[in-house]
Design a protein around this motif. Structure first.
Motif, PDB file in Angstrom:
ATOM      1  N   ILE A  77     -90.659  72.959  41.609  1.00 53.51           N
ATOM      2  CA  ILE A  77     -89.590  72.710  41.582  1.00 53.51           C
ATOM      3  C   ILE A  77     -88.695  71.122  42.032  1.00 53.51           C
ATOM      4  O   ILE A  77     -87.420  70.831  41.830  1.00 53.51           O
ATOM      5  CB  ILE A  77     -88.758  73.495  42.873  1.00 53.51           C
ATOM      6  CG1 ILE A  77     -88.984  75.612  42.758  1.00 53.51           C
ATOM      7  CG2 ILE A  77     -87.160  72.872  43.557  1.00 53.51           C
ATOM      8  CD1 ILE A  77     -88.396  76.300  43.200  1.00 53.51           C
ATOM      9  N   TYR A  78     -89.640  70.764  43.149  1.00 54.04           N
ATOM     10  CA  TYR A  78     -89.208  69.280  42.712  1.00 54.04           C
ATOM     11  C   TYR A  78     -89.639  68.132  41.548  1.00 54.04           C
ATOM     12  O   TYR A  78     -89.280  67.179  41.672  1.00 54.04           O
ATOM     13  CB  TYR A  78     -90.192  68.309  43.883  1.00 54.04           C
ATOM     14  CG  TYR A  78     -89.722  68.752  45.487  1.00 54.04           C
ATOM     15  CD1 TYR A  78     -88.416  69.449  45.840  1.00 54.04           C
ATOM     16  CD2 TYR A  78     -90.566  68.732  46.648  1.00 54.04           C
ATOM     17  CE1 TYR A  78     -87.937  69.890  46.493  1.00 54.04           C
ATOM     18  CE2 TYR A  78     -89.931  69.613  47.920  1.00 54.04           C
ATOM     19  CZ  TYR A  78     -88.938  70.300  47.802  1.00 54.04           C
ATOM     20  OH  TYR A  78     -88.857  70.437  49.161  1.00 54.04           O
ATOM     21  N   ASP A  79     -90.734  68.449  41.070  1.00 56.94           N
ATOM     22  CA  ASP A  79     -91.159  68.133  39.888  1.00 56.94           C
ATOM     23  C   ASP A  79     -89.922  66.967  38.703  1.00 56.94           C
ATOM     24  O   ASP A  79     -89.323  67.500  38.454  1.00 56.94           O
ATOM     25  CB  ASP A  79     -92.310  68.860  39.221  1.00 56.94           C
ATOM     26  CG  ASP A  79     -92.717  67.534  37.798  1.00 56.94           C
ATOM     27  OD1 ASP A  79     -92.368  66.307  37.545  1.00 56.94           O
ATOM     28  OD2 ASP A  79     -93.816  67.988  37.527  1.00 56.94           O
ATOM     29  N   PRO A  80     -89.888  65.688  38.366  1.00 59.94           N
ATOM     30  CA  PRO A  80     -88.464  65.106  38.008  1.00 59.94           C
ATOM     31  C   PRO A  80     -89.251  65.276  36.956  1.00 59.94           C
ATOM     32  O   PRO A  80     -87.790  64.548  35.439  1.00 59.94           O
ATOM     33  CB  PRO A  80     -88.426  63.561  38.304  1.00 59.94           C
ATOM     34  CG  PRO A  80     -89.810  63.490  39.249  1.00 59.94           C
ATOM     35  CD  PRO A  80     -90.190  64.917  39.196  1.00 59.94           C
ATOM     36  N   SER A  81     -90.276  66.173  36.119  1.00 65.27           N
ATOM     37  CA  SER A  81     -90.522  66.094  34.398  1.00 65.27           C
ATOM     38  C   SER A  81     -89.378  66.236  33.318  1.00 65.27           C
ATOM     39  O   SER A  81     -89.621  66.052  32.214  1.00 65.27           O
ATOM     40  CB  SER A  81     -91.728  66.093  33.971  1.00 65.27           C
ATOM     41  OG  SER A  81     -92.948  65.786  35.268  1.00 65.27           O
ATOM     42  N   VAL A  82     -88.711  67.134  34.623  1.00 65.13           N
ATOM     43  CA  VAL A  82     -87.056  67.520  33.710  1.00 65.13           C
ATOM     44  C   VAL A  82     -86.425  66.705  33.115  1.00 65.13           C
ATOM     45  O   VAL A  82     -86.258  66.976  31.541  1.00 65.13           O
ATOM     46  CB  VAL A  82     -86.515  68.917  34.464  1.00 65.13           C
ATOM     47  CG1 VAL A  82     -85.184  69.177  33.319  1.00 65.13           C
ATOM     48  CG2 VAL A  82     -87.809  70.045  34.619  1.00 65.13           C
ATOM     49  N   GLY A  83     -86.275  65.349  33.578  1.00 66.09           N
ATOM     50  CA  GLY A  83     -85.136  64.464  33.365  1.00 66.09           C
ATOM     51  C   GLY A  83     -86.160  63.890  32.658  1.00 66.09           C
ATOM     52  O   GLY A  83     -85.117  62.759  31.448  1.00 66.09           O
TER      53      GLY A  83
ATOM     54  N   PRO B 219     -97.800  71.265  56.638  1.00 63.57           N
ATOM     55  CA  PRO B 219     -98.344  70.763  55.708  1.00 63.57           C
ATOM     56  C   PRO B 219     -97.309  69.952  54.504  1.00 63.57           C
ATOM     57  O   PRO B 219     -96.426  71.064  54.399  1.00 63.57           O
ATOM     58  CB  PRO B 219     -99.209  72.328  54.729  1.00 63.57           C
ATOM     59  CG  PRO B 219     -98.289  73.382  55.207  1.00 63.57           C
ATOM     60  CD  PRO B 219     -98.133  72.928  56.604  1.00 63.57           C
ATOM     61  N   PRO B 220     -97.550  69.129  54.192  1.00 64.15           N
ATOM     62  CA  PRO B 220     -97.145  68.686  53.197  1.00 64.15           C
ATOM     63  C   PRO B 220     -96.556  68.998  51.314  1.00 64.15           C
ATOM     64  O   PRO B 220     -97.306  70.400  51.444  1.00 64.15           O
ATOM     65  CB  PRO B 220     -97.378  67.082  52.606  1.00 64.15           C
ATOM     66  CG  PRO B 220     -98.932  67.191  53.050  1.00 64.15           C
ATOM     67  CD  PRO B 220     -98.834  68.441  53.750  1.00 64.15           C
ATOM     68  N   ILE B 221     -95.897  69.424  50.946  1.00 66.58           N
ATOM     69  CA  ILE B 221     -95.358  69.787  49.514  1.00 66.58           C
ATOM     70  C   ILE B 221     -96.672  69.045  48.893  1.00 66.58           C
ATOM     71  O   ILE B 221     -96.893  68.347  48.728  1.00 66.58           O
ATOM     72  CB  ILE B 221     -93.686  69.343  49.018  1.00 66.58           C
ATOM     73  CG1 ILE B 221     -93.861  70.122  50.221  1.00 66.58           C
ATOM     74  CG2 ILE B 221     -93.851  70.051  47.984  1.00 66.58           C
ATOM     75  CD1 ILE B 221     -92.488  71.292  49.584  1.00 66.58           C
ATOM     76  N   GLY B 222     -96.932  70.226  48.675  1.00 66.88           N
ATOM     77  CA  GLY B 222     -98.274  70.154  47.005  1.00 66.88           C
ATOM     78  C   GLY B 222     -97.538  69.941  46.086  1.00 66.88           C
ATOM     79  O   GLY B 222     -97.412  70.650  45.918  1.00 66.88           O
ATOM     80  N   ASP B 223     -98.498  69.154  45.226  1.00 69.65           N
ATOM     81  CA  ASP B 223     -98.420  68.512  43.627  1.00 69.65           C
ATOM     82  C   ASP B 223     -98.624  70.050  42.734  1.00 69.65           C
ATOM     83  O   ASP B 223     -97.905  70.334  42.336  1.00 69.65           O
ATOM     84  CB  ASP B 223     -98.447  67.205  43.340  1.00 69.65           C
ATOM     85  CG  ASP B 223     -98.530  65.699  43.448  1.00 69.65           C
ATOM     86  OD1 ASP B 223     -97.277  66.602  44.599  1.00 69.65           O
ATOM     87  OD2 ASP B 223     -99.098  65.389  43.509  1.00 69.65           O
TER      88      ASP B 223
END
Length: 313
Positions: free
Chosen positions: A106-112, A95-99
């Protein structure tokens, strides 16, 4: 130079507001992850098709586009890679990475985005505050070259941005492990013509690095405005203006060739983790080259004005 940077770093962290910003990053990240967790409870049984159905539908559509020879350049390459990855997923039941998952967080770029907004405040005021507080004359009459003084301030801003990014990333990881279970999917990539499975940690750091590009450019712009016009308010206002209105400008000018050379088009490098491209000939190296040109221009203006400024003004 190292001692100047150390002094500037200590001066920065001697301010109460700096500690508040660091704490604010933690609180905002916790709030963001908490909101995502709450959203998960609302959409748990919304009837969304499973990943196999979605992957098969995307695969069929992509193959039709390729067979019809509708795509060229970068769009064709991306579609071919997406076909390879979807075929690999379906064949190996991956399965793909779920949002809304541990890996997705961990993939979320919101920290930036969070780090950018706070770093801009520091970048805008680190030089302008010397004028508003009346300490600029004492600073520039020291037996130190002006370019070294400005470099120490600029380096302190970038280090502050890096620190905020790492604090936010560490907080995100901690919250992801607390609120979400493992097994949220697997990221894939095409390397050397073959599909490979990507480590969640290496990919997460890669996305974080892409996010930092926006922090560097926007902070450099704020640093330039603060250095030239001696106003932190103007620097913050203009920096946030270009940050929030950039996508609108790009959309309005998307039909014109000049959009490829606008700063706004390339600020968000995390777009290279999506399937969207504004133009087929815009690639990551091209975006980095354009950003480098703007970055150099910002620094030339900053250094040019600061090193020649009359300290009696």
């Amino acid at each position: 130079m190292l001692k100047l940077l150390q002094n500037e770093w200590m001066k920065l962290w001697s301010k109460k507001g700096t500690w508040v910003m660091a704490g604010l990053v933690v609180l905002l990240v916790i709030g963001m992850v908490g909101l995502v967790k709450w959203t998960e409870t609302l959409t748990a049984d919304d009837g969304t098709p499973d990943w196999r159905t979605a992957a098969q539908a995307e695969l069929t559509q992509d193959k039709s586009s390729l067979d019809a020879d509708l795509l060229k350049g970068e769009s064709k390459r991306m579609t071919e890679e997406r076909v390879m990855m979807n075929e690999y997923r379906l064949a190996n039941d991956i399965p793909p990475i779920g949002d809304i998952s541990r890996e997705g967080m961990i993939y979320d770029p919101s920290v930036g985005s969070i780090a950018l907004l706070l770093t801009v405040i520091v970048a805008a005021g680190i030089v302008a505050s010397e004028f508003s507080q009346g300490t600029i004359k004492m600073l520039l009459t020291r037996p130190v070259k002006r370019w070294k003084i400005l470099t120490s301030k600029y380096a302190a801003v970038l280090l502050f941005g890096v620190l905020l990014m790492m604090i936010g990333f560490a907080t995100t990881i901690l919250c992801a492990f607390i609120f979400f279970p493992a097994g949220g999917g697997q990221a894939l990539a095409v390397s050397g013509g073959k599909v490979v499975e990507v480590s969640v940690w290496s990919h997460g750091l890669y996305v974080l690095l892409l996010s930092f590009g926006n922090v560097v450019i926007t902070a450099s712009f704020a640093f330039m405005i603060g250095s030239v016009f001696r106003s932190s308010g103007m620097a913050i206002g203009l920096s946030l203006f270009i940050y929030f209105t950039g996508n609108i400008v790009v959309s309005l000018l998307s039909r014109f060739e000049i959009v490829k050379y606008l700063l706004f088009t390339h600020m968000d490098l995390t777009i290279y983790e999506s399937n969207f491209r504004l133009h087929d000939d815009i690639t990551l190296p091209f975006s980095l080259a354009v950003l480098a040109v703007y970055w150099v221009i910002f620094l030339i203006i900053s250094y040019g004005v600061f090193t020649k400024r009359d300290i009696t003004a």
